[in-house]
Design a protein around this motif. Structure first.
Motif, PDB file in Angstrom:
ATOM      1  N   LEU A  97       0.729  -1.236   0.058  1.00 42.33           N
ATOM      2  CA  LEU A  97       0.093  -0.305   0.201  1.00 42.33           C
ATOM      3  C   LEU A  97       0.762   1.339   0.079  1.00 42.33           C
ATOM      4  CD1 LEU A  97      -2.634  -1.021   2.607  1.00 42.33           C
ATOM      5  CD2 LEU A  97      -3.008  -0.867   0.350  1.00 42.33           C
ATOM      6  N   PHE A  98       1.794   1.244   1.059  1.00 46.43           N
ATOM      7  CA  PHE A  98       2.771   2.380   0.804  1.00 46.43           C
ATOM      8  C   PHE A  98       3.803   2.639  -0.451  1.00 46.43           C
ATOM      9  CE2 PHE A  98       1.746   2.453   5.576  1.00 46.43           C
ATOM     10  CZ  PHE A  98       1.631   3.602   5.487  1.00 46.43           C
ATOM     11  N   ILE A  99       4.218   1.517  -1.042  1.00 41.52           N
ATOM     12  CA  ILE A  99       4.953   1.414  -2.099  1.00 41.52           C
ATOM     13  C   ILE A  99       4.084   2.025  -3.275  1.00 41.52           C
ATOM     14  CG2 ILE A  99       6.152   0.256  -3.761  1.00 41.52           C
ATOM     15  CD1 ILE A  99       7.152  -1.784  -1.511  1.00 41.52           C
ATOM     16  N   SER A 100       3.118   1.605  -3.456  1.00 45.43           N
ATOM     17  CA  SER A 100       1.984   2.095  -4.469  1.00 45.43           C
ATOM     18  C   SER A 100       1.484   3.548  -4.197  1.00 45.43           C
ATOM     19  CB  SER A 100       0.685   1.166  -4.493  1.00 45.43           C
ATOM     20  OG  SER A 100      -0.198   1.463  -3.272  1.00 45.43           O
ATOM     21  N   GLY A 101       1.867   4.046  -2.997  1.00 40.93           N
ATOM     22  CA  GLY A 101       1.198   5.629  -2.888  1.00 40.93           C
ATOM     23  C   GLY A 101      -0.221   5.737  -2.165  1.00 40.93           C
ATOM     24  N   THR A 102      -1.008   4.503  -2.143  1.00 37.37           N
ATOM     25  CA  THR A 102      -2.177   4.576  -1.616  1.00 37.37           C
ATOM     26  C   THR A 102      -2.445   3.617  -0.574  1.00 37.37           C
ATOM     27  OG1 THR A 102      -2.881   4.706  -4.197  1.00 37.37           O
ATOM     28  CG2 THR A 102      -4.739   4.135  -2.543  1.00 37.37           C
ATOM     29  N   ALA A 103      -2.432   4.407   0.702  1.00 39.10           N
ATOM     30  CA  ALA A 103      -2.497   3.524   1.696  1.00 39.10           C
ATOM     31  C   ALA A 103      -3.835   4.148   2.786  1.00 39.10           C
ATOM     32  CB  ALA A 103      -1.268   3.683   2.314  1.00 39.10           C
ATOM     33  N   PRO A 104      -4.933   3.803   2.739  1.00 42.12           N
ATOM     34  CA  PRO A 104      -6.087   4.443   3.520  1.00 42.12           C
ATOM     35  C   PRO A 104      -5.764   3.945   5.094  1.00 42.12           C
ATOM     36  CG  PRO A 104      -6.782   3.084   1.593  1.00 42.12           C
ATOM     37  CD  PRO A 104      -5.390   2.838   1.535  1.00 42.12           C
ATOM     38  N   LEU A 105      -5.763   4.961   5.833  1.00 46.06           N
ATOM     39  CA  LEU A 105      -5.624   5.066   7.124  1.00 46.06           C
ATOM     40  C   LEU A 105      -6.236   3.580   7.930  1.00 46.06           C
ATOM     41  CD1 LEU A 105      -4.049   5.928   9.717  1.00 46.06           C
ATOM     42  CD2 LEU A 105      -6.251   7.529  10.018  1.00 46.06           C
ATOM     43  N   GLY A 106      -7.815   3.658   7.602  1.00 50.53           N
ATOM     44  CA  GLY A 106      -8.368   2.492   8.332  1.00 50.53           C
ATOM     45  C   GLY A 106      -7.843   1.232   8.046  1.00 50.53           C
ATOM     46  N   LEU A 107      -7.441   1.059   6.785  1.00 48.19           N
ATOM     47  CA  LEU A 107      -7.123  -0.321   6.100  1.00 48.19           C
ATOM     48  C   LEU A 107      -5.713  -0.673   6.923  1.00 48.19           C
ATOM     49  CD1 LEU A 107      -7.331  -3.057   4.667  1.00 48.19           C
ATOM     50  CD2 LEU A 107      -6.201  -1.769   2.356  1.00 48.19           C
ATOM     51  N   VAL A 108      -4.829   0.429   6.970  1.00 47.01           N
ATOM     52  CA  VAL A 108      -3.536   0.395   7.475  1.00 47.01           C
ATOM     53  C   VAL A 108      -3.671  -0.051   8.881  1.00 47.01           C
ATOM     54  CG1 VAL A 108      -1.304   1.326   8.108  1.00 47.01           C
ATOM     55  CG2 VAL A 108      -2.217   1.645   5.879  1.00 47.01           C
ATOM     56  N   VAL A 109      -4.613   0.562   9.722  1.00 46.29           N
ATOM     57  CA  VAL A 109      -4.727   0.261  11.285  1.00 46.29           C
ATOM     58  C   VAL A 109      -5.325  -1.125  11.386  1.00 46.29           C
ATOM     59  CG1 VAL A 109      -6.308   0.841  12.834  1.00 46.29           C
ATOM     60  CG2 VAL A 109      -5.172   2.806  11.774  1.00 46.29           C
ATOM     61  N   ALA A 110      -6.347  -1.554  10.645  1.00 46.11           N
ATOM     62  CA  ALA A 110      -6.655  -3.028  10.652  1.00 46.11           C
ATOM     63  C   ALA A 110      -5.565  -3.966  10.465  1.00 46.11           C
ATOM     64  CB  ALA A 110      -7.696  -3.043   9.490  1.00 46.11           C
ATOM     65  N   LEU A 111      -4.789  -3.767   9.177  1.00 44.44           N
ATOM     66  CA  LEU A 111      -3.561  -4.714   9.196  1.00 44.44           C
ATOM     67  C   LEU A 111      -2.524  -4.784  10.100  1.00 44.44           C
ATOM     68  CD1 LEU A 111      -3.499  -4.076   5.174  1.00 44.44           C
ATOM     69  CD2 LEU A 111      -4.035  -6.091   6.327  1.00 44.44           C
ATOM     70  N   SER A 112      -2.545  -3.566  10.758  1.00 46.67           N
ATOM     71  CA  SER A 112      -1.437  -3.367  11.763  1.00 46.67           C
ATOM     72  C   SER A 112      -2.010  -4.132  13.031  1.00 46.67           C
ATOM     73  CB  SER A 112      -1.192  -1.991  11.956  1.00 46.67           C
ATOM     74  OG  SER A 112      -0.632  -1.290  11.138  1.00 46.67           O
ATOM     75  N   ALA A 113      -3.249  -4.191  13.305  1.00 49.14           N
ATOM     76  CA  ALA A 113      -3.808  -4.736  14.179  1.00 49.14           C
ATOM     77  C   ALA A 113      -3.615  -6.397  14.122  1.00 49.14           C
ATOM     78  CB  ALA A 113      -5.218  -4.577  14.512  1.00 49.14           C
ATOM     79  N   VAL A 114      -3.730  -7.070  12.872  1.00 50.20           N
ATOM     80  CA  VAL A 114      -3.342  -8.159  12.573  1.00 50.20           C
ATOM     81  C   VAL A 114      -1.931  -8.529  12.893  1.00 50.20           C
ATOM     82  CG1 VAL A 114      -3.117  -9.852  10.682  1.00 50.20           C
ATOM     83  CG2 VAL A 114      -5.425  -8.367  10.735  1.00 50.20           C
ATOM     84  N   THR A 115      -1.080  -7.726  12.346  1.00 48.64           N
ATOM     85  CA  THR A 115       0.343  -7.932  12.782  1.00 48.64           C
ATOM     86  C   THR A 115       0.338  -8.000  14.137  1.00 48.64           C
ATOM     87  OG1 THR A 115       1.219  -6.903  10.638  1.00 48.64           O
ATOM     88  CG2 THR A 115       2.581  -7.237  12.368  1.00 48.64           C
ATOM     89  N   GLY A 116      -0.183  -7.356  14.895  1.00 51.90           N
ATOM     90  CA  GLY A 116       0.233  -7.280  16.548  1.00 51.90           C
ATOM     91  C   GLY A 116      -0.457  -8.627  16.978  1.00 51.90           C
TER      92      GLY A 116
END
Length: 238
Positions: A97-116
Motif C-alpha cells: 500500500l505504501f509503495i503504491s502510494g495509496t494507503a487508506p488509514l483505516g486499512l493500515v490500522v486494521a492490518l497493523s492490528a492483525v500483525t500485532g
C-alpha cells in the motif's frame, strides 16, 4: 562461552533461534519505516501514526493473553508457523500500500492490528517450545542466546532501518519486515520441532485466564514490576 554456543549445533534449536532472530530484526526495522511511511503520506500526522501503532500494540497485548492459553492446547509449532505467515501477509500488504502510494488509514490500522495479534500468539508459543526442544541443562544458555539475539536485533534493526528508509524508501523497509516473517516461518517449518497437538485441557480458556490473573495478583513481587514496565513502555513507545 564456547559451551553456551555449543547448543547451536542442535538442528531444532538452531532453526528456532535463527527464525526468532530474523523475525526480531525485521520487527526492529518496522516501527521506524512505518513512522516515515505514515508521516510521508499526504496529510500524514503524528496522530495518525499514533493510531496505527496503538492498534498494533493493543492487539498484541490482547492476544498475548490468549496466546498463552492457546499454546497450552494446540501445537506450538503450528501456532508459530501460522502466526509468521499471517504477519507476513498483513505486513506485506501494508508495504504494498505504501509503495503504491495509496494507503487508506483505516486499512493500515486494521492490518497493523492483525500483525500485532500474530505477534501476540507467536511469542508465548515460541517461549513454551524452548523447554520442549532442549535439555534442562541447556535451558539457561538457550534462553541467554535468545535474549542476546533480541537485544542485538533491536540495535541492528534500528540502524538498518535508517539506511533502508534513506536508500530505497519506507515502504521497502516494511517489505523487508514482511520477508523476515516468511523466512522465520521457513526456518520453523524445517526445524523438526514437535508438531503433535498437545493434550486437551479440561478447563476453558476463560478459566485459564482467570486462574492466571489470580496467580499474578496474589504475588506482589510479580505484579509490581509488570505495572512498572507497563508505565515505562507507555512512556517510551510514543
Amino acid at each position: 562461552m564456547n559451551n553456551q554456543f555449543a547448543i547451536l549445533r542442535q538442528h531444532t534449536f538452531r532453526h528456532i533461534f535463527l527464525g526468532r532472530a530474523v523475525s526480531l530484526l525485521g520487527t526492529a526495522i518496522a516501527p521506524i519505516a512505518l513512522a516515515f511511511a505514515v508521516l510521508g503520506q499526504p496529510g500524514g500526522t503524528a496522530t495518525k501514526l499514533g493510531v496505527v501503532m496503538a492498534s498494533e500494540a493493543a492487539a498484541q497485548v490482547v492476544f498475548l493473553l490468549l496466546g498463552g492459553a492457546l499454546a497450552d492446547r494446540l501445537s506450538r509449532y503450528r501456532l508459530m508457523v501460522g502466526s509468521d505467515l499471517t504477519a507476513c501477509a498483513a505486513q506485506g500488504t501494508i508495504a504494498a500500500l505504501f509503495i503504491s502510494g495509496t494507503a487508506p488509514l483505516g486499512l493500515v490500522v486494521a492490518l497493523s492490528a492483525v500483525t500485532g495479534a500474530a505477534s501476540g500468539i507467536f511469542y508465548p508459543a515460541s517461549r513454551g517450545l524452548i523447554p520442549q526442544i532442549v535439555d534442562a541443562a541447556q535451558l539457561q544458555p538457550a534462553n541467554a542466546l535468545i535474549r542476546l539475539s533480541q537485544n542485538s536485533a533491536s540495535l541492528a534493526g534500528a540502524a538498518a532501518a535508517g539506511v533502508i528508509v534513506a536508500g530505497v524508501g519506507a515502504g521497502w523497509g516494511l517489505a523487508i519486515d514482511a520477508a523476515s516473517f516468511l523466512l522465520s516461518a521457513g526456518l520453523v517449518l524445517t526445524s523438526r520441532a514437535p508438531r503433535a497437538r498437545r493434550a486437551e485441557r479440561s478447563a476453558t480458556i476463560i478459566a485459564d485466564l482467570r486462574e492466571g490473573w489470580q496467580e499474578v495478583r496474589s504475588r506482589q513481587w510479580l505484579w509490581v514490576p509488570i505495572a512498572q514496565f507497563a508505565i515505562v513502555n507507555l512512556c517510551l513507545g510514543p
